[in-house]
Structure formats: structure tokens, C-alpha cells
Design an enzyme around this catalytic site. Structure first.
Site, mmCIF file in Angstrom:
data_model
loop_
_atom_site.group_PDB
_atom_site.id
_atom_site.type_symbol
_atom_site.label_atom_id
_atom_site.label_comp_id
_atom_site.label_asym_id
_atom_site.label_seq_id
_atom_site.Cartn_x
_atom_site.Cartn_y
_atom_site.Cartn_z
ATOM 1 C CG ASN A 1 3.858 41.967 36.804
ATOM 2 O OD1 ASN A 1 4.084 43.100 37.205
ATOM 3 N ND2 ASN A 1 2.844 41.263 37.241
ATOM 4 C CG ASP A 2 8.386 40.744 38.769
ATOM 5 O OD1 ASP A 2 7.396 41.273 39.299
ATOM 6 O OD2 ASP A 2 8.668 39.540 38.903
ATOM 7 C CB VAL A 3 11.195 43.526 33.225
ATOM 8 C CG1 VAL A 3 11.877 42.217 33.553
ATOM 9 C CG2 VAL A 3 10.043 43.306 32.265
#
Length: 457
Positions: free
Chosen positions: A383-385
Site C-alpha cells: 500500500n504505502d510503497v
């Protein structure tokens, strides 16, 4: 006095540790490097029995057996997703052990002891205690025994500052008038600093703190090796301290932030954890059959693995999907972000477990230029990456973090259980992009259905 033969064996063990670290630098030599390091450690433990007149040998052997049993059972039973917790726990035990040894050495030190030796002993007690307490807190955060959000209270900066000044003052006292009671007080202050140091750190940054505490433990062991006159401890501790320091700096750079900001950012009101998501915006979702068609007719596919893949233990099914696509003539690579998962190399180890060829694992800097020419990006549990907010939203807690440029591909497929945000606790705008398709469900089940649909095309 250590006999010459024992010193030579210790030197050979130290060289073994250097070779082990060198082997661990590459996936093809990592297993051999690990075995060399383990063998050197075992030999170093056995050697003292050959030249020292030891007391309480049965107790020592019982302790070694108990520790070995715990290590073997822990390493064999731990899940891949729990590896960071195990690293944190083992690291904390190492720091605590070094602090206890230093406390025992204080009992035999007096005013005639060299000041540098006393300073090294005080350093070992303090930093070992900090590493132990901090590692326990990181373990609790990762194991969900406590909230992963930063814990900040009004007097925390003052408490930390007072504890730090008191520690320095007590350390000077230990050097001036060495004694076990003073050393115990120093250890208690070290424990307090370790807790206060890690409490304000958000869940997304805990792996970086684990690496920093690992460096602390290495320095503690090195200082203990100097106090004991043991070259193996000195070399091994220095290696761990140096490697941990470099790894911490590299991970912080991968997050686009500094180590002080990671440790103390929450005290200024910042955090790597956002306020969470209450978004009810619509997204485009599809079933496995639709995603199979999208992948089946793609010429270029990039897979972005993440922590969710590790949780679902779906790496073997994912590899089968990539193999099927490869047989159809599709070029497929895995894009590896430096901090995907919960620790560096997490995705590499996970995919190696599924026998994924290492040349299919491409690091972020090498693959980001490929995304604009990619037909489909398959994001599995990450997600965040891949969150564009890292580039576009200065208010986002991950702003400045280098990301995989999945948003530049023609089509994106997200495999997620729900719309819950990642570790950073913020929405990922890529989920709401018109070119993004969501495939909801457990990653292992979804990938199994996707594999069956691909084979049926």
C-alpha cells in the site's frame, strides 16, 4: 591470561564472523554465510571450557542448552510475518545479557581500575539496558500487544531529558566510585530511556528502530569485549554495530526521512501514522476472471509484493501465476521496495522461499523507469510503497519517501482484504484512480482463483 592457542582460535572465529557478514550480503551466498557465522559462534562458546577453571559448569551447560532450545524452537516456529518481532526480541536479549555481564564485572572493579575500563563498563550497562527495554517495546508494538501509534504525553520530552542527564551523572559516579548498587541504578535509568525512546515511534518506523537498537547492542557487545579482553566479542560487536548503523541510515533514506525525525518527530506533532481513513468513495472492483483476462493479454506485467502477501502466505501461488504468464510470453518482474514488509529483505526472503528466480526481483531504482511502459501492475498486499501521496501531498506523513511508480502504468490491479489504509494510516489515492481495479479478499484465495482463471483462458 588467555593461552596462545585460544587466542588463535578466537582470531579464526573473528575472521569467520567477517566472512559470514560478507556472505550475507548476497542471496546466493547467504545460507553459507549464515552457517559460517553460526559455526564460529559455537566454537567461540566452547573454547573457554578448554583453558578456564570454571565454577558451576553444570549450571552453565544447562543455561546454554536452555538458550539453544529456545533459539531453535523460536526460529523454526516463527512465521515469516513475525520475523521482525523475533529479531527485536533476540536483539533485546543480547543487549540485556551484555548489561548483566557488565554489572557482574563491576563487582570486581575498584578505585585502582583504569578509568577507561570503568567508562566502557558504564557504557555497556546503559546502552545494553536501553537496547533491552527498547526492543521489548518494539516487540510489543509489532505483536499488537500495545498500540502501534506513537504514544506521547505532555511531559515526555522533559522526562526523557531528565533521565538522560541523570544517566550521564550516574555514569560519571560509576567511573569515580565503582559499585554494583550504582550500576544497578544506571541500568534502571537505561531501561527508562529505552522505553521513552521507542514510545513516540509509529508502527511504520518500528523496523528502523529495531535496526538502530541492533546497532546499540553491537556497540554494547564490543564494549563488553574490551572490558573482558575478548577479541571475539570485540570484533563481533563492532561488526554488528557498524552493519546496524549503515542499515538504519539506508532504511531512513528509503523512507525519505532522517533518524532524528523518526525518533522524535512525534514530539513535534508529526508522525508516520496518519489519522486513518473514513473514506467511502467508490472504487472499481472486479472478479478473478476479469483480472485474469487483463493479465492474460498483457505483454508487460510488474508484480509489487507487500506485507499482505506475507500474512496470507500466498507467495507460492503468486509464483505459479507468474510462471503461467511467462509461458504465455508475458514479461514479468517483481518490483522490490527497500522497506516493503516490515524489515529490509523481507520480500526477497519470502519470494526466495517460493523458489522465485532472483533475477526476477528488481530493486526500486532499477524498475521505476519500466512502469510507464507496463500494461498491468499487480499489487499484492502492498500500500504505502505505491502511494502517490509520497510525491504529491506535503501534508502526508510519508511525503518524501521514495515509492514504486505504479501510478504511471497503464492499468493497476490491487489485491486487498478491504479499503483499510496501510501502516501510514492514510488513504492511497491510487485506489480511486479510474485505471485501478480492486480484487477484494484474502490474497491466497484470490490468487488461487486468479490462477485457475488464467489456466482456463
Amino acid at each position: 591470561m588467555i593461552p596462545t592457542w585460544a587466542q588463535l582460535v578466537y582470531l579464526a572465529c573473528a575472521i569467520g564472523f567477517v566472512l559470514a557478514l560478507k556472505g550475507l550480503a548476497g542471496p546466493r551466498t547467504a545460507r553459507a554465510g549464515n552457517l559460517v557465522g553460526a559455526a564460529a559462534a559455537v566454537i567461540a562458546v566452547v573454547v573457554p571450557f578448554g583453558y578456564l577453571d570454571l565454577d558451576h559448569v553444570p549450571l552453565i551447560l544447562a543455561a546454554i542448552a536452555l538458550g539453544s532450545l529456545g533459539g531453535v524452537l523460536g526460529a523454526r516456529r516463527v512465521q515469516m510475518t513475525q520475523m521482525p518481532q523475533m529479531v527485536a526480541l533476540f536483539n533485546g536479549v543480547g543487549g540485556g545479557a551484555a548489561a548483566l555481564v557488565a554489572l557482574l564485572e563491576l563487582e570486581h572493579m575498584g578505585a585502582s581500575t583504569a578509568e577507561f575500563d570503568l567508562a566502557a563498563t558504564a557504557f555497556t550497562v546503559v546502552v545494553g539496558s536501553v537496547s533491552f527495554a527498547g526492543s521489548v517495546v518494539t516487540f510489543a508494538k509489532l505483536q499488537d500487544l500495545m498500540t502501534s501509534r506513537p504514544i506521547v504525553f505532555g511531559g515526555l520530552p522533559v522526562a526523557f531529558g531528565v533521565a538522560l542527564l541523570a544517566t550521564i551523572g550516574l555514569a560519571v559516579w560509576v567511573v569515580a566510585e565503582p559499585g554494583v548498587p550504582t550500576g544497578v541504578g544506571l541500568a534502571v535509568l537505561g531501561l527508562l530511556i529505552g522505553v521513552l525512546l521507542v514510545l513516540p515511534v509509529g508502527g511504520a518506523d518500528v523496523p528502523i528502530v529495531i535496526s538502530l537498537l541492533n546497532a546499540f547492542t553491537g556497540l554494547t557487545v564490543a564494549a563488553g569485549g574490551y572490558v573482558l579482553g575478548n577479541v571475539v566479542l570485540l570484533v563481533a560487536g563492532t561488526l554488528v554495530g557498524a552493519a546496524g548503523t549503515f542499515l538504519t541510515l539506508l532504511m531512513a533514506r528509503a523512507m525519505g526521512r532522517s533518524v532524528p525525525n523518526i525518533l522524535f518527530g512525534a514530539l513535534r506533532g508529526g508522525s508516520t501514522l496518519g489519522a486513518g481513513s473514513a473514506s467511502d468513495r467508490p472504487v472499481r472492483s472486479a472478479g478473478p476472471e476479469d483480472v485474469a483476462i487483463l493479465l492474460g493479454y498483457a505483454e508487460r506485467v510488474i508484480v509489487v509484493p507487500g506485507y499482505g502477501l506475507a500474512v496470507a502466505q500466498a507467495q507460492h501461488t503468486l509464483r505459479e501465476i507468474v510462471d503461467v504468464l511467462g509461458e504465455r510470453g508475458t514479461r514479468v518482474d517483481y518490483a522490490i521496495h527497500p522497506v516493503a514488509g516490515r524489515m529490509p529483505g523481507h520480500m526477497n526472503v519470502l519470494l526466495a522461499e517460493a523458489q522465485v528466480p532472483y533475477d526476477q526481483l528488481v530493486e526500486m531504482d532499477d524498475i521505476n523507469g519500466e512502469f510507464p511502459h507496463t500494461d498491468v501492475v499487480l499489487v499484492v498486499g502492498a500500500n504505502d510503497v505505491v502511494n502517490p501521496a509520497a510525491r504529491t501531498d506535503p501534508a502526508a506523513p510519508i511525503y518524501g519517501m521514495p515509492i514504486l511508480a505504479a501510478d504511471q502504468a497503464r492499468q493497476v490491479v490491487f489485491l486487498k482484504r478491504s479499503m483499510r489504509p496501510g501502516f501510514a494510516g492514510i488513504d492511497n489515492e491510487l485506489l480511486f484512480d479510474p485505471k485501478t481495479t480492486m480484487l477484494f479478499g484474502d490474497a491466497k484465495e484470490s490468487l488461487a482463483k486468479l490462477l485457475a482463471a488464467l489456466k482456463g483462458l
